[in-house]
Structure formats: C-alpha cells, structure tokens
Design a protein around this motif. Structure first.
Motif, short mmCIF file in Angstrom:
data_model
loop_
_atom_site.label_atom_id
_atom_site.label_comp_id
_atom_site.label_asym_id
_atom_site.label_seq_id
_atom_site.Cartn_x
_atom_site.Cartn_y
_atom_site.Cartn_z
N TRP A 11 0.84 -1.20 0.00
CA TRP A 11 0.00 0.00 0.00
C TRP A 11 0.88 1.25 0.00
CZ3 TRP A 11 -5.32 1.17 0.09
CH2 TRP A 11 -5.61 2.51 0.36
N HIS A 63 -2.22 7.91 9.46
CA HIS A 63 -2.99 6.82 8.86
C HIS A 63 -2.61 5.52 9.55
CE1 HIS A 63 -4.35 4.66 4.88
NE2 HIS A 63 -4.91 4.13 5.96
N PHE A 101 -3.25 1.36 10.19
CA PHE A 101 -3.71 0.16 9.50
C PHE A 101 -4.01 -0.91 10.55
CE2 PHE A 101 -1.32 2.68 6.62
CZ PHE A 101 -1.86 2.48 5.36
N SER A 145 -7.56 2.38 8.19
CA SER A 145 -7.85 1.31 7.23
C SER A 145 -8.19 0.04 8.00
CB SER A 145 -6.64 1.04 6.32
OG SER A 145 -6.54 2.01 5.31
N TRP A 188 -8.74 -3.87 8.24
CA TRP A 188 -8.16 -5.02 7.57
C TRP A 188 -8.82 -6.31 8.02
CZ3 TRP A 188 -2.07 -4.65 7.88
CH2 TRP A 188 -1.61 -3.80 6.87
N ILE A 241 -11.33 3.73 5.55
CA ILE A 241 -11.14 2.91 4.36
C ILE A 241 -11.35 1.46 4.79
CG2 ILE A 241 -9.51 2.12 2.59
CD1 ILE A 241 -7.99 4.77 2.99
N ASP A 281 -11.76 -2.88 3.32
CA ASP A 281 -11.47 -3.75 2.17
C ASP A 281 -12.72 -4.47 1.68
OD1 ASP A 281 -11.81 -5.83 3.99
OD2 ASP A 281 -9.68 -6.31 4.13
#
Length: 383
Positions: free
Chosen positions: A16, A99, A101, A125, A127, A155, A157
């Motif tokens: 990413w 950001h 994850f 994000s 996951w 965000i 997936d």
C-alpha cells in the motif's frame, strides 16, 4: 505534506505505502511493533524503528526462549511507553495526516495520543477480521465506539466492514473500499486457458479464524480418481496442516507440494502459480476481502471461498463465477463443492472470462494508484 503511517511490519502494508512513492509526499512509518530491521522494499519511507527497548542486552533472544517468565518481568522495566514515544514523534514530525492500519494492533494503542491532537486528520484502514471479529480479538464495544469517534476518514477492504463501523458509531467520512494491499499487479502473460490448468491450490492457514484443516478433510472425501488429474499445492501451510497431511495415507498417491508458512513466496511467483491453477480454495470463519481471493480470480483460477459476514459474495455469485462455502466447519459440504467444480469445466471457463475481466479492472494496482495518491491530497485540502 507529511503523512505518518502506523502499522505492523506487513507485506500488504508495504505494498500500500509503495503506491505513494514519487507522489511528492513526505512519508513516515511508525513501526508499532518495532519488529525487525529496516525494510528495504520501502527504503524511501522514513522508518521509525528501534524505539521500544531501553537496553538491548546480550543473549536477549536466548533468555526470552529459555526463561520467558523472567524475560517478561524484566521487559516491563526495559521498554519505553508506546504512547509516550508516539506522542514524541508526533511533536517532532508535525504530520498533516496520521494513517493507521488495523484497529487492535495499530489504532487503539495510539488513540489517547490522537485525542490530544484533534487537528491532525486521522485515517483508519480496516483489515481482514478487524471490524468483523473485534469481540473475538478481546476488544469491547465501547472501545470500538471511542476509536471510531476519533477517526476522521475510514477505508475498508469490503462493504461489510463499513456497515459494521456505522453500526458501532462511525459518523465521519467513508473514503471507500480498497484492497488492503493497494491493488494487484496482474501478469496477463501467465494466465493460461482452462485446458492448461492442472493445480488445485489451497491456502494453508490454520490459526485464529483460518480453517485450512477442513479443506484437507474435504479433499479426502473427494474420489481420488478425480484428484489424480491434478497437483495439490498447499501454500502458506501452518505446521499443524503439514502434520495433518503427513499422517494421512490418502495423499501418498497424489501429486502434492507444500510451501510452509515460514517460507516466503514472492507475490509474483504466487501469481504465476495461480495462472495455471484450476481451483483455488480458501476457508475462514473470519476475514475481510482476502487479497489472495482477488489475486487468484484475477489470474483465472476458479474460487471456492468461505463467506464470513457475506464479504466474499461482494465479488462471487455462487454457482456463477465461483462457489461460496456456507459453513467453513463442514468438510463434507466443502468436498461437494470441490467435486462439483472439478466436474464442471464449462462453468470454470465462463467464470474465468468473467473474473479476469472484473477483477483486473476493479483491483488493478496501476488503475488504483492515482486514486490512492489522491486520497491524501483530498484529506489535506479538507483540513
């Protein structure tokens, strides 16, 4: 623009962040686990490592393995406080965007710091089983709500996890659905026709929400005469899966190849294997949108995939372009799907044509690069 990424060392994260190379952004990575050495594949990123230990004493790993209780006790006094170190880095870097994850490992540990810096835009994000399985991760609902309250931009997936986030209090900006690795670099030259596909490829994870053991059980219920036309390839196989196969005489008369999880397989090499794979099988009780599912479909393999929380059905229509496993703990039902897929080459041909076109348009890395770079520009301009 300064972007501070917060993540564990992870192949998907590296892929990413590499989408931002040559974007003109100043990118930093706070390795929240402080694991391993500097990562060469993202050498252009300013990596924050070596922050955890106050004293790196001799024979540390030997002591850790031989007397773990003593080691754990000592480490309470030998590690810097994560939140204090992260706040120090925030003050040093003065990022425009943070950001993170994954919530449990990367988001919650920095939440108190981010609450002190409300003017910094915070992207999260989600996951894999991050949102879907948060209770099983030991995270309380109130923790999720407090975390999502601070998140400015989300965000995911898969669409499923956006809906879960909203149910748990997320009210801010949803950026959209993106593959966790930022997209796949497909190799059309390695995509073979159905007649040249001779592999049944199985993802060998057996940990937490992953249930490859049920696929191994299922294969042993399929008539061996059907399987003898194929090579069975198990990749990223956990030790328990390897032992399970070794103990079964069923596999003695089959062409079999096992790649242990501890052995790294380059993504390009795995894609080549997928290009000659007839059927790809992956089975989990919890997951998001698996990158290996997207990769295998994009390379033309017929997917047999579990569907936790209905995430996989966002790309698979059962009986049209793949098969969905409804009960990941039912080996007999999985065996039925494997046998049906083997006996239906016409379905596999139609599915390959659809999947290659659909996946490569929607998840192609080169197509997504511009969108991913633009995400940060849009967030920066909206501050």
């Amino acid at each position: 623009m300064k972007i501070l990424m917060v993540a564990i060392p992870n192949h998907h994260f590296f892929q990413w962040v590499n989408q931002l190379k040559d974007s003109g952004y100043e990118v930093f990575w706070f390795d929240i686990s402080d694991g391993g050495s500097v990562v060469a594949k993202i050498s252009w990123v300013r990596q924050i490592k070596g922050w955890k230990l106050k004293w790196v004493f001799p024979f540390r790993n030997r002591i850790k393995s031989s007397v773990p209780k003593i080691y754990s006790y000592f480490q309470k006094y030998n590690e810097f406080d994560l939140a204090s170190v992260f706040e120090q880095k925030i003050n040093e870097i003065q990022p425009d965007i943070v950001h993170c994850f994954e919530m449990n490992l990367s988001g919650l540990p920095i939440l108190n710091v981010m609450n002190k810096h409300k003017k910094i835009s915070f992207i999260y994000s989600s996951w894999g089983s991050d949102m879907f399985y948060f209770k099983e991760h030991g995270i309380q609902k109130i923790q999720v709500a407090l975390f999502l309250e601070r998140v400015d931009y989300l965000i995911t997936d898969c669409k499923r996890d956006y809906r879960i986030a909203v149910r748990n209090g997320f009210k801010n900006k949803f950026i959209g659905v993106f593959p966790g690795n930022g997209g796949v670099t497909f190799s059309p030259e390695f995509i073979q026709t159905e007649k040249k596909r001779n592999i049944i490829l199985v993802k060998g994870y057996e940990s937490f929400g992953c249930k490859a053991s049920k696929v191994i059980e299922a294969l042993q219920l399929v008539p061996i005469t059907l399987l003898q036309n194929f090579e069975i390839v198990i990749y990223s196989a956990d030790e328990i899966i390897i032992e399970k196969i070794k103990k079964s005489a069923f596999f003695d008369n089959l062409k079999l190849k096992i790649y242990p999880r501890a052995i790294f397989i380059a993504n390009e090499d795995l894609l080549k294997v997928m290009g000659v794979t007839c059927i790809h099988i992956s089975n989990n009780i919890s997951d998001g949108m698996p990158n290996t599912l997207l990769e295998s479909m994009g390379m033309g393999a017929f997917p047999i995939q579990s569907n936790p929380g209905n995430a996989s059905e966002e790309v698979i229509s059962h009986g049209v372009n793949g098969y969905l496993i409804t009960d990941p703990l039912d080996g007999a039902a999985i065996a039925v799907l494997i046998e049906k897929a083997i006996n239906n080459p016409e379905l596999r041909i139609r599915a390959q044509e659809h999947n290659v076109n659909f996946i490569q348009k929607k998840y192609n890395r080169s197509y997504l690069k511009k969108e991913i770079v633009q995400i940060y520009q849009d967030v920066f301009l909206n501050q």
